[in-house]
Design an enzyme around this catalytic site. Structure first.
Site, PDB file in Angstrom:
ATOM      1  N   ASP A   6       4.062  37.676   5.306  1.00  0.00           N
ATOM      2  CA  ASP A   6       2.620  37.926   5.250  1.00  0.00           C
ATOM      3  C   ASP A   6       1.910  36.595   5.450  1.00  0.00           C
ATOM      4  O   ASP A   6       1.909  35.745   4.560  1.00  0.00           O
ATOM      5  CB  ASP A   6       2.256  38.547   3.898  1.00  0.00           C
ATOM      6  CG  ASP A   6       0.754  38.653   3.676  1.00  0.00           C
ATOM      7  OD1 ASP A   6       0.011  38.728   4.675  1.00  0.00           O
ATOM      8  OD2 ASP A   6       0.331  38.652   2.500  1.00  0.00           O
ATOM      9  N   GLY A   8      -1.231  34.618   5.575  1.00  0.00           N
ATOM     10  CA  GLY A   8      -2.635  34.626   5.194  1.00  0.00           C
ATOM     11  C   GLY A   8      -3.303  33.313   5.537  1.00  0.00           C
ATOM     12  O   GLY A   8      -2.655  32.356   5.978  1.00  0.00           O
ATOM     13  N   ASN A   9      -4.594  33.237   5.306  1.00  0.00           N
ATOM     14  CA  ASN A   9      -5.336  32.026   5.644  1.00  0.00           C
ATOM     15  C   ASN A   9      -4.995  30.853   4.739  1.00  0.00           C
ATOM     16  O   ASN A   9      -5.098  29.699   5.154  1.00  0.00           O
ATOM     17  CB  ASN A   9      -6.840  32.309   5.568  1.00  0.00           C
ATOM     18  CG  ASN A   9      -7.313  33.188   6.703  1.00  0.00           C
ATOM     19  OD1 ASN A   9      -7.268  32.794   7.858  1.00  0.00           O
ATOM     20  ND2 ASN A   9      -7.750  34.394   6.372  1.00  0.00           N
ATOM     21  N   THR A  10      -4.574  31.139   3.512  1.00  0.00           N
ATOM     22  CA  THR A  10      -4.256  30.078   2.556  1.00  0.00           C
ATOM     23  C   THR A  10      -2.754  29.900   2.379  1.00  0.00           C
ATOM     24  O   THR A  10      -2.252  28.774   2.341  1.00  0.00           O
ATOM     25  CB  THR A  10      -4.901  30.378   1.188  1.00  0.00           C
ATOM     26  OG1 THR A  10      -6.317  30.535   1.367  1.00  0.00           O
ATOM     27  CG2 THR A  10      -4.638  29.250   0.206  1.00  0.00           C
ATOM     28  N   ILE A  12       1.429  31.525   3.232  1.00  0.00           N
ATOM     29  CA  ILE A  12       2.389  32.430   3.851  1.00  0.00           C
ATOM     30  C   ILE A  12       3.263  32.959   2.716  1.00  0.00           C
ATOM     31  O   ILE A  12       3.928  32.184   2.025  1.00  0.00           O
ATOM     32  CB  ILE A  12       3.264  31.719   4.899  1.00  0.00           C
ATOM     33  CG1 ILE A  12       2.394  31.140   6.014  1.00  0.00           C
ATOM     34  CG2 ILE A  12       4.298  32.683   5.474  1.00  0.00           C
ATOM     35  CD1 ILE A  12       3.173  30.312   7.025  1.00  0.00           C
ATOM     36  N   ASP A 101      -2.928  42.646   7.045  1.00  0.00           N
ATOM     37  CA  ASP A 101      -2.689  42.672   5.601  1.00  0.00           C
ATOM     38  C   ASP A 101      -3.353  43.880   4.954  1.00  0.00           C
ATOM     39  O   ASP A 101      -2.809  44.483   4.016  1.00  0.00           O
ATOM     40  CB  ASP A 101      -3.171  41.375   4.948  1.00  0.00           C
ATOM     41  CG  ASP A 101      -4.624  41.036   5.278  1.00  0.00           C
ATOM     42  OD1 ASP A 101      -5.176  41.576   6.261  1.00  0.00           O
ATOM     43  OD2 ASP A 101      -5.213  40.208   4.550  1.00  0.00           O
ATOM     44  N   ASP A 121      -7.856  43.292  -2.924  1.00  0.00           N
ATOM     45  CA  ASP A 121      -6.961  42.168  -2.651  1.00  0.00           C
ATOM     46  C   ASP A 121      -7.733  40.866  -2.815  1.00  0.00           C
ATOM     47  O   ASP A 121      -8.644  40.559  -2.037  1.00  0.00           O
ATOM     48  CB  ASP A 121      -6.398  42.283  -1.235  1.00  0.00           C
ATOM     49  CG  ASP A 121      -5.260  41.298  -0.971  1.00  0.00           C
ATOM     50  OD1 ASP A 121      -5.124  40.315  -1.727  1.00  0.00           O
ATOM     51  OD2 ASP A 121      -4.507  41.509  -0.004  1.00  0.00           O
ATOM     52  N   THR A 176     -22.178  22.822 -18.624  1.00  0.00           N
ATOM     53  CA  THR A 176     -22.250  23.124 -17.192  1.00  0.00           C
ATOM     54  C   THR A 176     -20.981  23.799 -16.684  1.00  0.00           C
ATOM     55  O   THR A 176     -21.041  24.780 -15.929  1.00  0.00           O
ATOM     56  CB  THR A 176     -22.520  21.837 -16.387  1.00  0.00           C
ATOM     57  OG1 THR A 176     -23.749  21.266 -16.827  1.00  0.00           O
ATOM     58  CG2 THR A 176     -22.619  22.141 -14.898  1.00  0.00           C
TER      59      THR A 176
END
Length: 247
Positions: A6, A8-10, A12, A101, A121, A176
């Site tokens: 799989d 992905g953008n971030t 594998i 995906d 997801d 903060t």
């Protein structure tokens, strides 16, 4: 062994299946410039006795090298997930545009439960994948992921710091960092649950809600709709798609 990948953008995410059983899973950082050899280093140490490969990718720049890797090291062509190989009816305007995906998530949900479902997801983007009572993929909202929202807040303001995405002690923050964490955490729970309510209202039925992805467990703690967290759902979808093309 079946190797499921799989992309992905971030990250594998990879899994090895022995029959129906996921026996190993691991992940590596997605680098869009990886060569065949660099990709192989991320895969080879745990990939033994592989006789099938199935890939879902949302990073087109890596597709050619993954294809070459499979032919070089596994001596076979991989099965690529798309609107045709998924073999699921698609209730959408442009089937070619549906992410691989998302198809994996929808098919896994249908194969496991055979009922209307929504898969949330929590990836780089947060996606909602709708499975209808007829077993169709019905589309679903896409929102920026929590990490993207956090990074945007930090990068476009002068004094707000980067924070860990976590459940804060108070909704009304006392400092903060806690204020930002509250906005991200409870704000996203509100977004998730409201969209889940609207989807079920529009579909006209109560639907099983499944969460997957990196922050699924964290958000599921407070969501009123998420019923289960299934971290390997996308890999399971890859397995089902491979089975559907090799019966």
């Amino acid at each position: 062994m079946l190797l499921a990948i799989d992309v992905g953008n971030t990250n594998i995410t990879l899994g090895l299946f022995d029959g129906k059983k996921l026996v190993k899973n691991w992940r590596a950082q997605t680098l869009k410039t990886d060569s065949v050899q660099q990709l192989w280093k991320k895969i080879r140490t745990r990939s033994q006795n592989v006789n099938g490969v199935v890939i879902a990718s949302v990073v087109p720049s890596l597709d050619e090298n993954l294809e070459r890797l499979c032919q070089k090291f596994f001596k076979q062509k991989p099965l690529w997930v798309n609107h045709k190989t998924a073999k699921m009816p698609l209730r959408v305007d442009k089937p070619k545009e549906v992410g691989a995906d998302r198809l994996c998530n929808a098919i896994a949900a249908w194969e496991k439960y055979k009922q209307p479902a929504i898969v949330v997801d929590f990836g780089t983007a947060t996606t909602f994948d709708v499975v209808t009572a007829k077993g169709e993929y019905g589309g679903g909202p896409i929102t920026p992921g929590i990490a993207i929202a956090s990074a945007a807040l930090t990068s476009t303001t002068s004094k707000l710091p980067a924070v860990k995405i976590a459940k804060p002690k108070h909704v009304v923050g006392r400092n903060t960092v806690e204020c930002i964490q509250s906005g991200l955490y409870y704000g996203y729970i509100g977004l998730i649950d409201h969209l889940l309510s609207l989807i079920q209202k529009e579909e006209g039925c109560k639907m099983k809600v499944i969460a997957t992805g990196g922050l699924a467990s964290l958000i599921a703690q407070e969501s009123k709709w998420i019923e289960s967290v299934e971290p390997h759902l996308t890999l399971e979808g890859l397995y089902y798609i491979h089975c559907g093309n090799n019966f």
